[in-house]
Scaffold this active site. Structure first.
Site, mmCIF file in Angstrom:
data_model
loop_
_atom_site.group_PDB
_atom_site.id
_atom_site.type_symbol
_atom_site.label_atom_id
_atom_site.label_comp_id
_atom_site.label_asym_id
_atom_site.label_seq_id
_atom_site.Cartn_x
_atom_site.Cartn_y
_atom_site.Cartn_z
ATOM 1 N N ARG A 77 0.846 -1.184 0.000
ATOM 2 C CA ARG A 77 0.000 0.000 0.000
ATOM 3 C C ARG A 77 0.889 1.244 0.000
ATOM 4 N NH1 ARG A 77 -3.129 2.764 4.890
ATOM 5 N NH2 ARG A 77 -4.028 4.438 3.670
ATOM 6 N N HIS A 121 -3.238 10.878 0.986
ATOM 7 C CA HIS A 121 -2.655 10.658 2.319
ATOM 8 C C HIS A 121 -2.036 11.993 2.755
ATOM 9 C CE1 HIS A 121 -1.333 7.170 5.087
ATOM 10 N NE2 HIS A 121 -1.033 8.278 5.719
ATOM 11 N N GLU A 166 -7.838 8.239 6.448
ATOM 12 C CA GLU A 166 -8.153 8.881 7.725
ATOM 13 C C GLU A 166 -8.669 10.318 7.592
ATOM 14 O OE1 GLU A 166 -4.830 8.501 10.399
ATOM 15 O OE2 GLU A 166 -4.995 6.327 10.456
ATOM 16 N N ASN A 292 -7.857 1.515 9.857
ATOM 17 C CA ASN A 292 -6.559 1.681 10.515
ATOM 18 C C ASN A 292 -6.795 1.578 12.010
ATOM 19 O OD1 ASN A 292 -5.519 2.201 8.015
ATOM 20 N ND2 ASN A 292 -4.997 4.350 8.406
ATOM 21 N N TYR A 294 -4.892 1.335 15.834
ATOM 22 C CA TYR A 294 -3.675 1.416 16.640
ATOM 23 C C TYR A 294 -3.906 1.197 18.135
ATOM 24 C CZ TYR A 294 -1.165 3.034 12.564
ATOM 25 O OH TYR A 294 -0.581 3.093 11.322
ATOM 26 N N GLU A 348 -3.903 -0.393 8.166
ATOM 27 C CA GLU A 348 -2.730 -0.019 8.966
ATOM 28 C C GLU A 348 -2.868 -0.615 10.354
ATOM 29 O OE1 GLU A 348 -1.730 4.187 9.300
ATOM 30 O OE2 GLU A 348 -2.167 4.485 7.174
HETATM 31 C C1 FCB Z 1 -1.731 6.906 10.911
HETATM 32 C C2 FCB Z 1 -1.308 7.477 9.574
HETATM 33 C C3 FCB Z 1 0.054 7.036 9.116
HETATM 34 C C4 FCB Z 1 1.034 6.951 10.257
HETATM 35 C C5 FCB Z 1 0.461 6.146 11.386
HETATM 36 C C6 FCB Z 1 1.383 5.948 12.545
HETATM 37 O O1 FCB Z 1 -2.632 7.768 11.515
HETATM 38 O O2 FCB Z 1 -2.246 7.129 8.588
HETATM 39 O O3 FCB Z 1 0.478 7.915 8.098
HETATM 40 O O4 FCB Z 1 1.403 8.206 10.649
HETATM 41 O O5 FCB Z 1 -0.715 6.738 11.849
#
Ligand code: FCB
Length: 444
Positions: A77, A121, A166, A292, A294, A348
């Site tokens: 990607r 992006h 995002e 995405n 985290y 992500e």
């Molecule tokens: C996300 C972004 C990516 C990177 C990660 C850690 O929010 O999409 O570009 O910065 O976090």
């Protein structure tokens, strides 16, 4: 981990973004982006760092594609820098800019790696920002020109397209809080930006389908599972509000064609500039949702709003983000139950840790390995429970320019020694390579 639940079509990949890795900001006719300008202002980015050189992917991509091959990745990607394609944002196409992505796509295909393209992006051409940026409706129209030029050139070989990465971050960090480019801080602007990002997504879906028949088209959202800090009604309401602003504000218009009433009421008197028909455009059916993920958020009510509560027993990454694979499981199940996207790609997932290059040339990152393993497990459980997850992309292939954090946060499974730009695969790289090999053998 069994890895037996992954379908043999599952896409194991890694994710990147143009400004974070490419460098070469003045080459082959590239225009200026809002990130070039934002980085040039003292105080915006740690140590005044910029994406001017980054990982020099623009020149070193053959070496990086060779790493992808060694990894056994099925998909890569990357994003296309809008100012390389349309230096002024709209109008005349800069063919040398597109040539770069043409070469990259061919290199990937020659190595049997599927290219996955993100259009936006976050690197808006400054000419468009100077005309008002995303709070202006005309930016959504300009985005269609960018989508058309890019899909026209690459659509014969790229079968997976992501319109936006995002939109919450682009709108709120860029226009609402001012901590990302373009550095504006206004709530009405953030709401207008978010609406036009969504509108441009809907408009571009049709454009891409026209230029790349048979391709799958989707959008990537940053979703965070929010849990109340206690069983009190106040905390439940606070968690629902956090979920509303971050998740439902984007999921509802895309999948249900409406903004959530409770969030609209909470944001009053500010409101997005919605015109008749906009929500029909935004809810144009898509082939997949990119997620995405985290971290999770534990939310408590405070006298003047809400706050995130630190969990003393949890592990946190260098970003200060709580590690919670189970949050990903809950999120996937919930998105499937409430919105039923045709497919989900985890576009992500990854973590920053304080990696160091040892004297013996090794970068050992067991925390990242454990992080990734936990999240892959969570996905496997979600698939076993019926959620149609079709791909997983580790953020990121390389350590890179982490926006306002500069080069201070390392997310790669490959270490980048910035003074020399040498790439050194970390131990998590070997771990992921073995996982892909094992999973694809079982699946296929
Ligand atoms: C996300 C972004 C990516 C990177 C990660 C850690 O929010 O999409 O570009 O910065 O976090």
């Amino acid at each position: 981990m069994r890895n037996g639940s992954f379908p043999n079509t599952f896409r194991w990949g890694v994710a990147t973004a143009a400004y974070q890795i490419e460098g070469a900001v003045n080459e082959d006719g590239r225009g200026t982006s809002i990130w070039d300008r934002f980085c040039a202002i003292k105080g915006n980015v740690r140590n005044g760092e910029t994406g001017e050189v980054a990982c020099d992917f623009y020149h070193r991509y053959p070496e990086d594609v060779a790493l992808l091959r060694e990894l056994g990745a099925c998909a890569f990607r990357f994003s296309v820098a809008w100012p390389r394609v349309l230096p002024e944002g709209r109008g005349k196409v800069n063919e040398p800019g597109l040539d770069f992505y043409d070469r990259l796509v061919d290199e990937l295909l020659a190595n049997e790696i599927a290219p996955v393209v993100t259009l936006y992006h976050w690197d808006l051409p400054v000419a468009l920002e100077d005309a008002g940026g995303w709070p202006e409706r005309s930016t959504a129209e300009a985005f269609c020109e960018f989508a058309e030029a890019t899909a026209h050139r690459l659509g014969d070989r790229v079968s997976l397209w992501i319109t936006h990465n995002e939109p919450w971050v682009a709108a709120w960090l860029g226009y609402g809080l001012g901590v990302h480019a373009p550095g504006r801080a206004s709530r009405p602007d953030a709401l207008a930006a978010a609406h036009h990002l969504l509108l441009s997504h809907g408009l571009a879906v049709d454009v891409i389908r026209r230029e790349a028949p048979g391709a799958e088209v989707g959008i990537t959202l940053d979703l965070t599972q929010a849990y109340p800090a206690s069983s009190s009604e106040a905390d439940a309401a606070a968690a629902r509000a956090a979920d509303g602003e971050k998740n439902r504000w984007f999921l509802d218009p895309i999948f249900k064609g409406s903004y959530p009433e409770d969030v609209l009421a909470a944001l009053a008197p500010d409101a997005p500039p919605v015109r008749d028909g906009d929500l029909d455009v935004i809810s144009t059916p898509i082939d997949f949702l990119g997620v995405n993920y985290y971290r999770r958020e534990i939310v408590a009510a405070t006298p003047d709003g809400r706050q995130m509560v630190h969990q003393p027993d949890s592990m946190y990454t260098e970003m200060g983000w709580e590690v919670s694979p189970h949050g990903l499981y809950d999120l996937l199940v919930r998105v499937h139950d409430e919105y039923a996207p045709a497919a989900i790609h985890v576009t992500e997932n990854g973590a920053a840790f304080g990696d160091t290059l040892r004297h013996d040339g090794v970068v050992d990152d067991p925390e990242r390995q454990a992080f990734l393993a936990g999240h892959v497990d969570a996905i496997e459980r979600a698939i076993a429970d019926g959620v149609p997850v079709a791909g997983y992309f580790v953020w990121s292939l390389l350590d890179n320019f982490e926006w306002a954090h500069g080069y201070g946060k390392r997310f790669g499974i490959v270490y980048v020694d910035y003074p020399t730009l040498r790439r050194i695969p970390k131990s998590s790289f070997s771990w992921y390579r073995d996982l892909i090999a094992h999973a694809t053998t079982l699946g296929g």
